[in-house]
Design an enzyme around this catalytic site. Structure first.
Site, PDB file in Angstrom:
ATOM      1  N   SER A 127      42.813  27.445  58.490  1.00 27.85           N
ATOM      2  CA  SER A 127      43.669  27.872  59.933  1.00 27.85           C
ATOM      3  C   SER A 127      44.144  29.266  59.521  1.00 27.85           C
ATOM      4  CB  SER A 127      44.617  26.618  60.305  1.00 27.85           C
ATOM      5  OG  SER A 127      43.710  25.572  60.149  1.00 27.85           O
ATOM      6  N   HIS A 181      36.066  28.912  62.036  1.00 26.45           N
ATOM      7  CA  HIS A 181      37.419  27.881  62.263  1.00 26.45           C
ATOM      8  C   HIS A 181      36.964  27.157  63.630  1.00 26.45           C
ATOM      9  CE1 HIS A 181      41.582  27.681  63.821  1.00 26.45           C
ATOM     10  NE2 HIS A 181      41.403  26.604  62.815  1.00 26.45           N
ATOM     11  N   GLU A 233      36.381  29.985  66.172  1.00 26.94           N
ATOM     12  CA  GLU A 233      36.424  31.153  65.890  1.00 26.94           C
ATOM     13  C   GLU A 233      35.811  31.791  64.736  1.00 26.94           C
ATOM     14  OE1 GLU A 233      41.152  31.590  67.282  1.00 26.94           O
ATOM     15  OE2 GLU A 233      40.882  31.097  65.185  1.00 26.94           O
ATOM     16  N   ASN A 286      45.793  29.789  66.544  1.00 22.31           N
ATOM     17  CA  ASN A 286      46.950  29.303  65.816  1.00 22.31           C
ATOM     18  C   ASN A 286      48.112  30.681  65.908  1.00 22.31           C
ATOM     19  OD1 ASN A 286      46.402  27.044  65.165  1.00 22.31           O
ATOM     20  ND2 ASN A 286      44.984  27.465  63.598  1.00 22.31           N
TER      21      ASN A 286
HETATM   22  P1  NAI Z   1      42.839  16.450  55.926  1.00 23.28           P
HETATM   23  O1  NAI Z   1      43.859  16.444  55.023  1.00 23.28           O
HETATM   24  O2  NAI Z   1      42.616  15.450  56.995  1.00 23.28           O
HETATM   25  O3  NAI Z   1      41.386  16.378  54.905  1.00 23.28           O
HETATM   26  C1  NAI Z   1      41.272  17.148  53.645  1.00 23.28           C
HETATM   27  C2  NAI Z   1      40.260  16.472  52.982  1.00 23.28           C
HETATM   28  O4  NAI Z   1      39.685  17.250  52.002  1.00 23.28           O
HETATM   29  C3  NAI Z   1      40.968  15.099  52.340  1.00 23.28           C
HETATM   30  O5  NAI Z   1      40.279  14.036  52.714  1.00 23.28           O
HETATM   31  C4  NAI Z   1      40.832  15.605  50.702  1.00 23.28           C
HETATM   32  O6  NAI Z   1      40.701  14.318  50.046  1.00 23.28           O
HETATM   33  C5  NAI Z   1      39.693  16.277  50.776  1.00 23.28           C
HETATM   34  N1  NAI Z   1      39.616  17.256  49.584  1.00 23.28           N
HETATM   35  C6  NAI Z   1      40.441  17.802  48.888  1.00 23.28           C
HETATM   36  N2  NAI Z   1      40.152  18.501  47.920  1.00 23.28           N
HETATM   37  C7  NAI Z   1      38.825  18.233  47.802  1.00 23.28           C
HETATM   38  C8  NAI Z   1      37.758  18.709  46.898  1.00 23.28           C
HETATM   39  N3  NAI Z   1      37.983  19.439  46.054  1.00 23.28           N
HETATM   40  N4  NAI Z   1      36.367  18.368  47.263  1.00 23.28           N
HETATM   41  C9  NAI Z   1      36.219  17.550  48.207  1.00 23.28           C
HETATM   42  N5  NAI Z   1      37.193  17.062  49.185  1.00 23.28           N
HETATM   43  C10 NAI Z   1      38.330  17.469  48.916  1.00 23.28           C
HETATM   44  O7  NAI Z   1      42.758  18.079  56.462  1.00 23.28           O
HETATM   45  P2  NAI Z   1      42.255  18.710  57.781  1.00 23.28           P
HETATM   46  O8  NAI Z   1      43.236  18.516  59.001  1.00 23.28           O
HETATM   47  O9  NAI Z   1      40.866  18.145  57.832  1.00 23.28           O
HETATM   48  O10 NAI Z   1      42.030  20.310  57.394  1.00 23.28           O
HETATM   49  C11 NAI Z   1      41.369  20.739  56.312  1.00 23.28           C
HETATM   50  C12 NAI Z   1      41.245  22.174  56.866  1.00 23.28           C
HETATM   51  O11 NAI Z   1      40.687  22.570  57.990  1.00 23.28           O
HETATM   52  C13 NAI Z   1      42.331  22.881  56.515  1.00 23.28           C
HETATM   53  O12 NAI Z   1      42.108  24.398  55.910  1.00 23.28           O
HETATM   54  C14 NAI Z   1      43.123  23.084  57.843  1.00 23.28           C
HETATM   55  O13 NAI Z   1      43.958  24.354  57.855  1.00 23.28           O
HETATM   56  C15 NAI Z   1      41.896  23.412  58.593  1.00 23.28           C
HETATM   57  N6  NAI Z   1      41.894  23.097  59.933  1.00 23.28           N
HETATM   58  C16 NAI Z   1      42.885  21.900  60.474  1.00 23.28           C
HETATM   59  C17 NAI Z   1      42.932  21.673  61.792  1.00 23.28           C
HETATM   60  C18 NAI Z   1      43.516  20.528  62.314  1.00 23.28           C
HETATM   61  O14 NAI Z   1      43.660  20.394  63.503  1.00 23.28           O
HETATM   62  N7  NAI Z   1      44.092  19.526  61.702  1.00 23.28           N
HETATM   63  C19 NAI Z   1      42.134  22.595  62.761  1.00 23.28           C
HETATM   64  C20 NAI Z   1      41.550  23.619  62.191  1.00 23.28           C
HETATM   65  C21 NAI Z   1      41.301  23.942  61.094  1.00 23.28           C
END
Ligand code: NAI
Length: 281
Positions: free
Chosen positions: A117, A138, A150, A188
């Site tokens: 993000s 994104h 994006e 963002n």
């Molecule tokens: P989240 O915390 O829900 O999910 C992240 C997942 O990655 C976790 O389940 C974790 O166990 C897993 N993980 C960590 N290290 C790993 C590895 N080495 N191999 C495989 N899996 C691994 O986080 P979320 O919200 O899904 O965010 C993920 C990314 O997306 C971040 O970069 C965030 O900034 C971006 N993002 C988030 C948005 C949101 O609304 N939450 C919107 C757009 C982008």
């Protein structure tokens, strides 16, 4: 049949995996543990169930989508993928490590995309030997519903990679905009300082309900900023505003101290059951 590897089956990763599988791609969904991978798949099943109830897809369609998704804890299972989309937590050191590994593992022609993000795509591209094939894709939450991606070009991204990424996004049924590789890109950059400011109001004593009602009734926002913060995840919000603060070196992006306290207390929003509001589990 093309293959997409999605890394991380959290809020975003499972949505991206579902979207790619619904578009007909084979999906390799990678998580840290089998349990987390299954949790991600359960969210996908739930989301597909909603689409059945709305009459958008059939039970048979649901099964076909699920059959296209393979869960794994081993990155090497995706080494033949044509596109990799990374959706692990918003920590540059974690993403750098992952991109180094991916670069060694995945076939040299594949595109490595990040769903970050706010972090620098150029910095991630620089840890690989294929900086021309690294790009930001994104997505927005919930991914199967939100129509935009994006596309963020690193300084080194080639025109070919850019065109391919746009084409993948379109095949996923999304529209695209092109963002510069500066902290927080477009959406963002506008949204996150507003959520941080809403948190400051609560920190100074205003009730969350009053902040949210104001923005809904006076600005016609469909959801209040603090409800949205709970939905996004307080930890994710803090990570993004922190990287804007560091990236721009500008005090206007100072993270609200209340967000830090909430993360320390494990009040991460909907996903933990409590954030600015409480959610029955
Ligand atoms: P989240 O915390 O829900 O999910 C992240 C997942 O990655 C976790 O389940 C974790 O166990 C897993 N993980 C960590 N290290 C790993 C590895 N080495 N191999 C495989 N899996 C691994 O986080 P979320 O919200 O899904 O965010 C993920 C990314 O997306 C971040 O970069 C965030 O900034 C971006 N993002 C988030 C948005 C949101 O609304 N939450 C919107 C757009 C982008």
């Amino acid at each position: 049949m093309q293959t997409v590897m999605v890394i991380g089956a959290g809020l975003m990763g499972n949505g991206i995996a579902q979207t790619a599988a619904m578009a007909g791609y084979q999906v390799i969904l990678v998580e840290q543990t089998e349990e987390l991978a299954k949790k991600g798949l359960a969210s996908i099943e739930q989301s597909l169930g909603k689409l059945i109830r709305k009459g958008n897809i059939s039970e048979e369609d649901k099964q076909k989508v699920l059959d296209r998704i393979r869960l794994t804890t081993d990155l090497a299972d995706g080494k033949e993928a044509d596109l990799v989309v990374e959706a692990i937590p918003e920590k540059i050191e974690l993403k750098r490590d992952l991109f180094r590994q991916l670069d060694l593992l995945v076939q040299p022609d594949s595109i490595l995309a990040t769903n970050t993000s706010s972090l620098s795509i150029t910095e991630l591209a620089a840890v690989t030997k294929r900086p021309d094939k690294v790009i930001g894709m994104h997505f927005f939450c919930p991914v199967p519903v939100m129509p935009l991606v994006e596309i963020v070009r690193a300084l080194t991204t080639s025109d070919e990679t850019f065109q391919k990424a746009e084409s993948y996004a379109r095949q996923f049924g999304k529209q695209t905009v092109v963002a510069k590789d500066s902290p927080a890109f477009i959406f963002n950059r506008v949204l996150i300082p507003m959520l941080n400011e809403a948190a400051f109001l609560v920190y100074e004593g205003t009730q969350p309900e009053d902040v949210d009602r104001t923005m809904k009734l006076a600005a016609s926002h469909p959801i209040g900023p603090l409800e949205l913060a709970d939905y996004i995840g307080i930890d994710v919000l803090l990570d993004v505003i922190q990287s804007m603060y560091e990236g721009f070196q500008d005090p206007k992006y100072r993270p609200c101290p209340l967000l830090k306290k909430m993360v320390e207390a494990g009040r991460l929003g909907r996903k933990s059951g409590t954030g600015f509001y409480s959610y029955g589990t």
